[in-house]
Every structure is written in structure tokens, then in C-alpha cells.
Design an enzyme around this catalytic site. Sequence first.
Site, PDB file in Angstrom:
ATOM      1  N   TYR A 142     -27.297 -31.202  67.043  1.00  0.00           N
ATOM      2  CA  TYR A 142     -27.551 -31.603  65.660  1.00  0.00           C
ATOM      3  C   TYR A 142     -29.010 -31.410  65.255  1.00  0.00           C
ATOM      4  CZ  TYR A 142     -22.930 -33.867  65.688  1.00  0.00           C
ATOM      5  OH  TYR A 142     -21.595 -34.115  65.773  1.00  0.00           O
ATOM      6  N   LYS A 188     -19.913 -31.177  79.885  1.00  0.00           N
ATOM      7  CA  LYS A 188     -19.168 -29.927  80.069  1.00  0.00           C
ATOM      8  C   LYS A 188     -19.956 -29.082  81.067  1.00  0.00           C
ATOM      9  CE  LYS A 188     -15.698 -27.295  78.845  1.00  0.00           C
ATOM     10  NZ  LYS A 188     -14.346 -27.583  79.310  1.00  0.00           N
ATOM     11  N   ASP A 220     -13.313 -32.439  78.009  1.00  0.00           N
ATOM     12  CA  ASP A 220     -11.907 -32.183  77.667  1.00  0.00           C
ATOM     13  C   ASP A 220     -10.999 -33.162  78.404  1.00  0.00           C
ATOM     14  OD1 ASP A 220     -12.958 -30.840  79.846  1.00  0.00           O
ATOM     15  OD2 ASP A 220     -11.860 -28.987  79.531  1.00  0.00           O
ATOM     16  N   ASP A 244     -20.160 -38.150  69.255  1.00  0.00           N
ATOM     17  CA  ASP A 244     -19.686 -38.251  67.876  1.00  0.00           C
ATOM     18  C   ASP A 244     -18.154 -38.200  67.863  1.00  0.00           C
ATOM     19  OD1 ASP A 244     -19.648 -38.319  65.147  1.00  0.00           O
ATOM     20  OD2 ASP A 244     -20.659 -36.410  64.834  1.00  0.00           O
ATOM     21  N   ASP A 248     -15.124 -41.605  67.755  1.00  0.00           N
ATOM     22  CA  ASP A 248     -14.080 -41.703  66.728  1.00  0.00           C
ATOM     23  C   ASP A 248     -12.706 -41.788  67.383  1.00  0.00           C
ATOM     24  OD1 ASP A 248     -15.872 -41.642  64.653  1.00  0.00           O
ATOM     25  OD2 ASP A 248     -14.793 -40.099  63.539  1.00  0.00           O
TER      26      ASP A 248
END
Length: 356
Positions: A142, A188, A220, A244, A248
Site C-alpha cells: 500500500y 507467502k 492461501d 486487510d 475481513d
Amino acid sequence: MKHYKICVIKGDGIGPEIVDEAIKVLDTVANKFDLDFNYEHYLMGGAAIDVFGEPLPSETLEGALNSDAVLFGAIGGPKWDDVERHLRPESGLLKLRKGLGAFANLRPALVFDELVEASTIKPDVLKGVDIMVVRELTGGLYFGEPREKQIDKAYNTMIYTSDEIRRIAKVAFEAAQKRDKKVTLVDKANVLETSQLWREVVSLVAKDYEDVALEMMYVDNASMQLVRNPSQFDVILTENLFGDILSDEASMICGSIGLLPSASIGGKVGIYEPIHGSAPDIAGQGIANPIAMILSAAMMLRYAFEEEAAAQCIENAVKKVLKSGYRTKDISNFGAKEICSTEEIGTHISNIIADE
Ligand code: NAD
């Protein structure tokens, strides 16, 4: 009497509606625990673009820096969707986090017994779920440079330094020490070099926290495990983008995005805000769930002011309101005895605190 200066940013959409309820609850708590809150109001996001032409006016950042904590609603909405990227409401929030040095985002995700049916996941899978997602907030994709969108090509940069990883890892291990003593690093590392650095640095930090178990999991797999067996997690430590998304996902395990608070800490002043956005689709209707915002105020009491008893008082009142069957519309099909407006839920919580 203890005095605290709170920088209040109501923001856009449902922001003002839910912040008003948090302030109502804080005022009741202040009476009960002999605290004095001095609220100073500032504009940010779309509301600031309309007045100042920019999403984070310097007076707002200064006000935040000169406060003891920032109580923040939500920003954004379709009205400002077409402005240039650096002027978008969300860029104001990113700048505020950066300006305050709030590099660690703490997002608890716990299942309220009263709302266990609200989740799309079977109740027996949800038993005992109490997760704290610790998300890195001021680095990674970001913020990484270079970044650019050309006509037929675009790129972003994911970049982390060992220092950035070390300081957030410490926050996660310290949180785990007060909880179930387990940290799961989500990354990852089979593909990304940044993730490989995270593994190296976090493993070194773990040596200072021998009472905490460290586990590593690919993102994943983690997103699948969160749905399959969420109670295996205690503290999830992860970088900005993965955090992020996973936070959620964790929130939906808990039933509604309108229930979950967050704290962005690590710098001089922390930001306390719900995990949801400004919900323009329901703004102005008096139906927004104010609980995430009210629980964010409880986190402010705990982390910014170290007023643990006052924080717990709010959390217990929220549980009692849910147990009594008072519900906003978003959670109304699960054990509702009375469908309430945003304001009514705030008043019920406030009354319980006052009556105890
Ligand atoms: P959102 O979180 O605002 O809404 C998603 C869905 O959840 C909507 O259906 C909404 O009605 C519902 N919802 C959210 N909060 C609720 C609450 N308290 N009670 C009941 N229902 C609730 O996400 P979005 O629709 O993707 O984004 C809307 C705007 O908010 C966008 O402009 C986005 O950029 C912005 N946003 C801001 C923040 C922030 O300020 N921290 C975070 C995320 C999104």
C-alpha cells in the site's frame, strides 16, 4: 479525576451516526469512573475534501498529534470516488496512520455466544473462537514505491525492512503473552522474498518470547483454515495486504462487519475505529450497527488510557444488550426480540452502564 483529550473524526456516511453513540457511551462511562473526556472535532475524508479540498487537512493531523487518542468513524463514499488518487478520502486515512506512526493494527475477532447463529459457519465450528489479527499497517504494497498505472501496464511494490517486521512482531508476541500464547505468522514465503524476510526476522524475535509458540502458515492455507477451523488461531501476525483481507474474513466468521472494533497503535497517538467503512448504502437511515464503534471506544480506554475496568464495563454492557435480544437490522434475524435504531442501541448500552 483523570483528563483525556480525544480527537474525534466522525468522517462520512454512517461515521457521524455511530460516533455519536460511542460518545454517548463514553460520557456515561466517564461519570461512572470519574474520568473527564475533552472531545475536539476535526474533519477528514470526504467531509474534509468538501471544505478544504484535501482529505487530511494539516489542522486535523496536528489535532490528532496533540491528543491522547483518535476516535475515528469511517470515511469515503461514491461522491468522492472520481477524484484523483492522492485526493481520495482513503488516502487521508493512510496519511493519518503514517503521520501518527500507527504501524500496528489490532483487530480482535471473537464470537459472541448470543450471535453464534449469525455466522454462515456452523455453531460447533465457532465455539471458542477468539482471534486477534495483528496487521502491519504502514508498509508493504500500500505504500511501496515505485508505483504507477500506465495505459496498458501498472505496478506496485511490496517492500519491508527488518525493522518494520521486528517492531510489529514484538506487538504480536506481547499480545499473545496476554492471551493463549500462540502466534501464527501468515505469509507467502513459497513465492515472495518479502515473506522470506518476515520468516527470518519473526523467528529471531520469537527467541525472546519462549512462552509463546510460533507457527507459520501460507496465506492461501490460512484463509481456508479460518473457515475450516478458526479456533486453532490465537494471534495472527501478518503484513498489510494479507491482513486487510484476512481480518475481513475473520469478521464474517463473527457474524457482522458491524460488530468488530480495531486499534491502530505503535506511535505517539493511536487510532480507534471500527473495521467497516462508511456504508453509504445505509447512511442517514438510522439503521447502522454502532457496536463496532462502541467497542473501538472500549479499546481506546484499554490501550490508550489503560482504563481496563472502564473498557470491560463497555464490553459487558454490549454483551448484555445482545443477550437481551436488542439488535440492529444487520443482525436482526438471529435471536432478535426488538429491532433497534442506531441511537436506541447506543442508549441501551449506555443505560446498562449507568444502572450497574
Ligand atoms: P463498508 O464496510 O462501508 O460496507 C460493506 C457492507 O457492510 C455494506 O452493505 C454496509 O451497509 C455494511 N455495513 C458496514 N458497516 C455496517 C454497520 N456498522 N452496520 C450495518 N451494516 C454495515 O464497505 P464498502 O461498501 O466497500 O465501502 C464503502 C465506503 O467506505 C467506500 O468509500 C470505502 O472506500 C470506504 N471505506 C472506508 C474505511 C475506513 O474509513 N476505515 C474502510 C473500508 C472502506
